[in-house]
Design an enzyme around this catalytic site. Structure first.
Site, mmCIF file in Angstrom:
data_model
loop_
_atom_site.group_PDB
_atom_site.id
_atom_site.type_symbol
_atom_site.label_atom_id
_atom_site.label_comp_id
_atom_site.label_asym_id
_atom_site.label_seq_id
_atom_site.Cartn_x
_atom_site.Cartn_y
_atom_site.Cartn_z
ATOM 1 N N CYS A 115 -10.080 -5.902 6.191
ATOM 2 C CA CYS A 115 -9.179 -5.109 7.018
ATOM 3 C C CYS A 115 -9.409 -5.337 8.486
ATOM 4 O O CYS A 115 -8.862 -6.280 9.012
ATOM 5 C CB CYS A 115 -9.107 -3.648 6.669
ATOM 6 S SG CYS A 115 -7.408 -3.201 6.928
ATOM 7 N N ARG A 161 -3.954 -0.104 10.201
ATOM 8 C CA ARG A 161 -3.812 -1.075 9.121
ATOM 9 C C ARG A 161 -4.217 -0.486 7.777
ATOM 10 O O ARG A 161 -4.047 -1.119 6.751
ATOM 11 C CB ARG A 161 -4.688 -2.281 9.420
ATOM 12 C CG ARG A 161 -4.127 -3.092 10.558
ATOM 13 C CD ARG A 161 -5.108 -4.102 11.055
ATOM 14 N NE ARG A 161 -4.400 -5.049 11.884
ATOM 15 C CZ ARG A 161 -3.910 -6.190 11.457
ATOM 16 N NH1 ARG A 161 -4.047 -6.559 10.210
ATOM 17 N NH2 ARG A 161 -3.265 -6.990 12.273
ATOM 18 N N TRP A 189 -10.770 -2.395 3.421
ATOM 19 C CA TRP A 189 -9.795 -2.054 2.399
ATOM 20 C C TRP A 189 -10.242 -2.813 1.154
ATOM 21 O O TRP A 189 -10.219 -4.043 1.127
ATOM 22 C CB TRP A 189 -8.396 -2.477 2.833
ATOM 23 C CG TRP A 189 -7.333 -1.944 1.931
ATOM 24 C CD1 TRP A 189 -7.500 -1.337 0.714
ATOM 25 C CD2 TRP A 189 -5.928 -1.949 2.166
ATOM 26 N NE1 TRP A 189 -6.297 -0.973 0.186
ATOM 27 C CE2 TRP A 189 -5.313 -1.337 1.052
ATOM 28 C CE3 TRP A 189 -5.134 -2.412 3.198
ATOM 29 C CZ2 TRP A 189 -3.942 -1.184 0.954
ATOM 30 C CZ3 TRP A 189 -3.766 -2.259 3.092
ATOM 31 C CH2 TRP A 189 -3.174 -1.641 1.995
ATOM 32 N N ASN A 235 -13.553 -10.224 6.703
ATOM 33 C CA ASN A 235 -12.194 -10.040 6.168
ATOM 34 C C ASN A 235 -11.861 -11.269 5.352
ATOM 35 O O ASN A 235 -12.219 -12.377 5.746
ATOM 36 C CB ASN A 235 -11.169 -9.943 7.296
ATOM 37 C CG ASN A 235 -11.163 -8.588 7.944
ATOM 38 O OD1 ASN A 235 -11.756 -7.646 7.435
ATOM 39 N ND2 ASN A 235 -10.486 -8.489 9.082
ATOM 40 N N GLY A 236 -11.129 -11.099 4.261
ATOM 41 C CA GLY A 236 -10.736 -12.255 3.447
ATOM 42 C C GLY A 236 -11.331 -12.158 2.059
ATOM 43 O O GLY A 236 -11.841 -11.100 1.654
ATOM 44 N N GLU A 241 17.520 -5.310 3.150
ATOM 45 C CA GLU A 241 16.558 -4.721 4.084
ATOM 46 C C GLU A 241 16.568 -3.188 3.969
ATOM 47 O O GLU A 241 15.516 -2.544 4.033
ATOM 48 C CB GLU A 241 16.861 -5.180 5.520
ATOM 49 C CG GLU A 241 16.050 -4.526 6.617
ATOM 50 C CD GLU A 241 14.536 -4.718 6.490
ATOM 51 O OE1 GLU A 241 14.067 -5.474 5.639
ATOM 52 O OE2 GLU A 241 13.826 -4.043 7.263
ATOM 53 N N LYS A 280 13.281 -0.979 3.013
ATOM 54 C CA LYS A 280 12.725 0.078 3.861
ATOM 55 C C LYS A 280 12.557 1.354 3.043
ATOM 56 O O LYS A 280 11.537 2.027 3.138
ATOM 57 C CB LYS A 280 13.629 0.390 5.061
ATOM 58 C CG LYS A 280 13.642 -0.577 6.196
ATOM 59 C CD LYS A 280 12.438 -0.540 7.100
ATOM 60 C CE LYS A 280 11.385 -1.517 6.647
ATOM 61 N NZ LYS A 280 11.582 -2.905 7.005
ATOM 62 N N GLU A 331 9.650 1.055 0.480
ATOM 63 C CA GLU A 331 8.339 0.974 1.110
ATOM 64 C C GLU A 331 7.796 2.318 1.561
ATOM 65 O O GLU A 331 6.643 2.621 1.332
ATOM 66 C CB GLU A 331 8.460 0.137 2.394
ATOM 67 C CG GLU A 331 8.174 -1.284 2.261
ATOM 68 C CD GLU A 331 8.271 -1.942 3.614
ATOM 69 O OE1 GLU A 331 7.324 -2.598 3.991
ATOM 70 O OE2 GLU A 331 9.299 -1.795 4.314
ATOM 71 N N HIS A 372 29.273 -7.812 -12.589
ATOM 72 C CA HIS A 372 28.592 -8.728 -13.503
ATOM 73 C C HIS A 372 27.310 -8.129 -14.076
ATOM 74 O O HIS A 372 26.463 -8.861 -14.571
ATOM 75 C CB HIS A 372 28.278 -10.052 -12.781
ATOM 76 C CG HIS A 372 29.511 -10.720 -12.263
ATOM 77 N ND1 HIS A 372 30.434 -11.308 -13.093
ATOM 78 C CD2 HIS A 372 30.002 -10.842 -11.006
ATOM 79 C CE1 HIS A 372 31.434 -11.787 -12.360
ATOM 80 N NE2 HIS A 372 31.190 -11.506 -11.087
ATOM 81 N N LYS A 382 -0.447 -4.081 6.840
ATOM 82 C CA LYS A 382 0.477 -4.513 7.894
ATOM 83 C C LYS A 382 0.596 -6.020 7.943
ATOM 84 O O LYS A 382 1.671 -6.553 8.137
ATOM 85 C CB LYS A 382 0.023 -3.963 9.258
ATOM 86 C CG LYS A 382 0.932 -4.357 10.415
ATOM 87 C CD LYS A 382 2.344 -3.796 10.254
ATOM 88 C CE LYS A 382 3.291 -4.240 11.334
ATOM 89 N NZ LYS A 382 4.701 -4.063 10.935
HETATM 90 C C1 F6R Z 1 8.458 -4.730 5.500
HETATM 91 C C2 F6R Z 1 7.336 -5.460 5.975
HETATM 92 C C3 F6R Z 1 6.894 -6.683 5.220
HETATM 93 C C4 F6R Z 1 6.712 -7.815 6.229
HETATM 94 C C5 F6R Z 1 6.132 -9.053 5.540
HETATM 95 C C6 F6R Z 1 6.005 -10.229 6.484
HETATM 96 O O1 F6R Z 1 8.774 -3.638 6.282
HETATM 97 O O2 F6R Z 1 6.790 -5.107 6.961
HETATM 98 O O3 F6R Z 1 7.784 -7.028 4.213
HETATM 99 O O4 F6R Z 1 7.959 -8.081 6.810
HETATM 100 O O5 F6R Z 1 4.880 -8.758 4.986
HETATM 101 O O6 F6R Z 1 5.162 -9.926 7.559
HETATM 102 P P1 F6R Z 1 5.167 -10.795 8.882
HETATM 103 O O7 F6R Z 1 6.481 -10.619 9.516
HETATM 104 O O8 F6R Z 1 4.035 -10.270 9.681
HETATM 105 O O9 F6R Z 1 4.963 -12.234 8.448
#
Ligand code: F6R
Length: 600
Positions: A2, A27, A74, A98-99, A479, A483, A486, A502, A595
């Protein structure tokens, strides 16, 4: 994985680490910890499942020192717990990571056979022991040797009480940025942790390692070749990382959109030739004329914004264009064409799948442009050229202002390519004027927040929603559904309106409401007949467009029809936000989501 923050310099590292970690809280994390080299050369470590503020308050007054490292975790390997929290310690060494270390099990077995007793279940502790047990006299060499044994991704920061004046950081697939201060240095996984202390930063590349001292740093590759780095300046100030009175970052960022769009447009519209200038494109007009196809790549909302972009390019420049999830593209051994322009879209610039797609394209000789928000990020650096969004930091997990700014940047790119191809000056002027009108029109939509919030509260009681749109409305529907899912966890499915008959029409009934995107464009009649089909089956419909088509309707201002997909989603962002608030969810940190997705 994280958040990482690290400090070396004359000050006590502890408050810098805890403030830095607090900046990375957005995050999401399940535990936190810090380690510092104490004034008497001892290693001081505190880590637990507490929140960062609790951890800071819990530290004894004598817990001071430096250099130091801090982490918010995380859980990936091993449950969230005090022992699994970072830093991990091996002798005089402490490490934050991280990773994901993919060969951790194998390495752990070898270390255990050598008598190492593990304190945690994490893959990261393996790395700590590999460094701690190294016979190398310099910490940099110990880290280098350890990293040469691991397979996987990492962003790390390491301190060693035997080397009290320095820390070592390294990156492979997980971001690390150094912050340059006055006789002090910082490192972090995200500039958000640094901006309070310095605006001068250096981004490490994959496979790069840095030895950081108070008076400077040295970078090198894993095979010990020295690298040269140019510092860049962070655009955002500290306030950009503050909710500034808003209950949530998501709402703040939705309301920042008029200003973000103004920044995306600033200095880029050319009133003489009715075109757009994009400084970083690295594409002269002759090369632009030779483009036969455009392929846009991104993940999640970046991909949906990319679909808007592909439609704009095809419509305005008449170049065949489409969008594809970067995560799919990279795994299907794609054919890379010399006369295709590839465009990678990313807010964070660190999304692993998008980065991997760019790297695969570059390896095969493809030309890739980046449409990226985070300046100096991995994707931005990896591309041949690109355009920055200048949206400012986006803190809420759900993308809003970056999504909108991406669509605006694509409109500029489409205008630019269109005016090199066959878009007439009159149409160029029409689109440019439409773009200039966007900030004011976004404000008009935001002014309807109370009414949209009321509708959101009503519809939040349904278990599921269908979002439909046709052609330009189709990525908007996707989109909008994304939203809502999510942040409110209400199931939402997006369908092209043309596909309703269809299959999904079977679902329509009083229990499944639809949100229909119906702008006043050349497809209005088609959309009205779809609306009739739904209503005939007693489905409740909320319409979004330029006129009220029933009691449940959101009406937005009219712009040029090509630009409808930029304005329509703003209402859907407010809808999703208020549905989530009504349902009492943690809007800025939806469950299970990060994020920036820097792992595969
Ligand atoms: C949706 C969202 C994710 C990002 C995706 C790509 O609201 O935030 O779907 O759009 O993880 O992230 P980026 O743009 O940072 O490559």
């Amino acid at each position: 994985m994280c958040g990482i923050v690290a400090y070396v310099g004359p000050r006590d590292a502890v408050p810098i680490l805890t403030e830095g970690l607090a900046r990375l809280e957005y995050r999401g994390y399940d535990s936190a910890g810090i380690a510092v080299v104490g004034r008497s050369g001892d290693l001081r470590v505190r880590k637990s499942r507490m929140r960062v503020a609790e951890l800071a308050a819990d530290l004894p007054a004598r817990f001071k020192g430096g250099p130091g490292i801090g982490h918010t975790r995380w859980a990936t390997h091993g449950e969230p717990s005090d022992v699994n929290a970072h830093p991990h310690v091996s002798g005089s060494v402490a490490l934050v990571h991280n990773g994901i270390i993919e060969n951790a099990d194998e390495l752990r077995a070898k270390l255990e056979a050598d008598g190492v007793v593990f304190a945690s279940e994490t893959d990261s502790e393996v790395l700590a022991h590999l460094i701690g047990r190294s016979a190398a006299t310099e910490l940099e060499d110990a880290v280098r040797q350890a990293l040469s044994q691991v397979v996987g991704t990492y962003g790390i920061a390491v301190v060693d009480t035997r080397h009290p004046g320095l820390l070592v950081a390294a990156r492979n697939g997980s971001p690390v940025v150094l912050g340059i201060g006055q006789k002090e240095m910082f490192a972090a996984s995200d500039v958000a942790a640094l901006v309070r202390y310095t605006r001068q930063v250096v981004h490490l590349d994959d496979g790069e390692l840095a030895t950081v001292r108070a008076d400077g740093f040295r970078t090198s590759t894993l095979d010990a070749r020295t690298t040269r780095k140019e510092p860049s300046v962070i655009e955002a100030d500290d306030a950009a990382y503050d909710a500034e009175g808003y209950a949530h970052f998501m709402r703040k960022e939705i309301h920042e959109q008029p200003a973000a769009v103004e920044r995306a447009l600033r200095g880029r519209l050319d009133g003489r030739f009715h075109t757009a200038h994009l400084g970083g494109l690295a594409l002269d007009p002759r090369e632009a004329r030779e483009i036969r196809r455009v392929k846009v790549l991104g993940c999640g909302s970046a991909y949906y914004a990319g679909q808007v972009g592909a439609q704009l390019i095809e419509e305005l420049a008449r170049i065949p264009a489409d969008a594809e999830p970067a995560s799919e593209f990279r795994y299907r051994n794609p054919v890379v064409e010399a006369d295709t322009l590839y465009v990678a879209v990313s807010q964070s610039g660190e999304t692993y799948d998008t980065l991997a797609a760019v790297q695969e394209l570059r390896r095969k000789g493809g030309r890739v442009l980046g449409v990226v928000n985070a300046v100096g990020s991995a994707i931005a650096r990896e591309c041949d050229g690109g355009v920055y969004l200048h949206a400012g930091p986006e803190i809420a997990v759900a993308s809003t202002k970056a999504y909108t700014s991406t669509s605006v940047v694509f409109a500029l790119l489409a205008l630019h390519l269109g005016r090199i191809h066959d878009l007439s000056p009159a149409d160029g002027r029409r689109i440019a004027e439409g773009l200039r009108a966007l900030p004011g029109q976004i404000t008009e939509i935001l002014d309807q927040e109370d009414r949209i919030a009321g509708l959101a509260r009503e519809f939040a009681d349904y278990r599921s929603m269908l979002f439909i749109g046709r052609v330009r409305g189709w990525p908007v529907a996707r989109e909008g559904a994304q939203k809502l899912k999510e942040v409110s966890y209400v199931h939402a499915e997006a369908y092209p309106a043309s596909e309703l008959k269809h299959g999904p029409l079977a679902l329509i009934g009083p229990e499944l409401p639809a949100l229909a995107i119906i702008p006043d464009d050349e497809l209005l009649d088609k959309n009205l007949s779809t609306l009739g089909e739904i209503r005939a089956r007693h489905g409740r419909v909320l319409t979004l467009g330029h006129r009220a088509l029933g009691d449940d309707a959101i009406v937005i201002p009219k712009n040029e029809r090509e630009l409808d997909p930029i304005l329509l989603p703003i209402a859907l962002q407010l809808f999703a936000y208020h549905a989530a608030v009504a349902l009492g969810h943690d809007v800025d940190k939806p469950r299970n989501l990060a994020k920036s997705v820097t792992v595969e």
